[in-house]
Motif scaffolding. Structure first.
Motif: not given
Length: 277
Positions: A192-200
């Motif tokens: 999930v952290g690698g998705l473009p709309h997610v900052d983790l």
């Protein structure tokens, strides 16, 4: 039909159930079928049919499809599936899901467990199972299904809203569910952290300052430009709309993000913890 008990103290769900029940009963009686005959026709027992028609059991989608076919309703009964599926979940979950659907940006800080939108089913089950007094098997299944259903909003294809998650490092190292469950959970965070709309981001335990000691919270920026907060502690779920209170949460979240590792550094730390698990 495990996990589909009706929420009898929920007025909104009750109104939907009364409409569905009335239609099911009218169609059955118009076909000249008893509850036992109708149950035999759709593959369910008379007792379950009775529970549905008394509003004590929410009919599953396959129940409605079978009823539609057996009664020749031409899709009129099946059309109720979406409304019925929504009321399966507690009102607090439905309200939060509606807010998330209206959000263009969602920010969340968690210092006790991995955020619900990021949890694997196995991890979520471990979180719910830790509750005291414990949930019944049906209650646990209901809450697990509700949590998984909400996670659709984070999918790669959704692309909206934008997400910002900050997890305290302690949540990565707390072995809820055991070693294999935590490995799966950490792998999920990396995905999930690698998705473009997610900052983790991760707030390290080594940092002396932690502006998030007061507990977990989230912020949702809605389409109309307003922002609301949400707090959940013990058995209390509270939406915060007062601008002054929301502003305090926004200031606190900004300070937390400033203390946290960058998204790239955070993913590297998660990989490191995964290697140690």
């Amino acid at each position: 039909m495990t996990g589909w008990e009706a929420w009898l103290d929920d007025e909104e769900a009750g109104a939907v159930m009364r409409t569905v029940v009335r239609q099911l009963k009218l169609w059955r009686e118009a076909a000249g079928l008893t509850q036992a005959e109708f149950g035999a026709a759709i593959g369910y027992g008379e007792e379950l049919v009775s529970s549905v028609e008394r509003g004590r059991r929410i009919p599953r989608p396959e129940y409605l499809d079978a009823a539609d076919d057996a009664l020749g309703a031409g899709g009129k009964i099946s059309a109720m599936k979406k409304d019925v599926a929504e009321i399966r979940y507690p009102k607090t979950v439905r309200d939060l899901k509606k807010l998330e659907a209206e959000a263009v940006e969602l920010a969340a800080y968690n210092n006790s467990v991995i955020h619900g939108l990021l949890q694997t089913p196995e991890y979520a089950r471990a979180v719910f199972s830790a509750r005291r007094p414990p949930f019944t098997a049906d209650e646990l299944d209901q809450r697990l299904s509700a949590r998984v259903a909400r996670q659709e909003i984070v999918s790669e294809t959704a692309g909206r809203p934008l997400f910002s998650f900050v997890q305290c490092e302690s949540t990565l190292r707390r072995p809820l569910g055991g070693r294999m469950v935590m490995r799966g959970q950490l792998e999920r965070l990396l995905t999930v952290g690698g998705l473009p709309h997610v900052d983790l981001q991760v707030l390290p335990l080594s940092h002396e300052e932690n502006p998030g000691l007061a507990g977990s919270f989230r912020l949702l920026r809605l389409r109309d430009g307003t922002t609301v907060g949400h707090l959940e502690v013990q058995h209390i779920s509270r939406v915060i709309a007062d601008p002054k209170e929301v502003q305090l949460l926004e200031m606190r979240y900004g300070a937390i993000r400033a203390q946290a590792l960058s998204p790239r550094e955070s993913l590297a730390l998660i990989e490191k913890v995964l290697g140690e698990t």
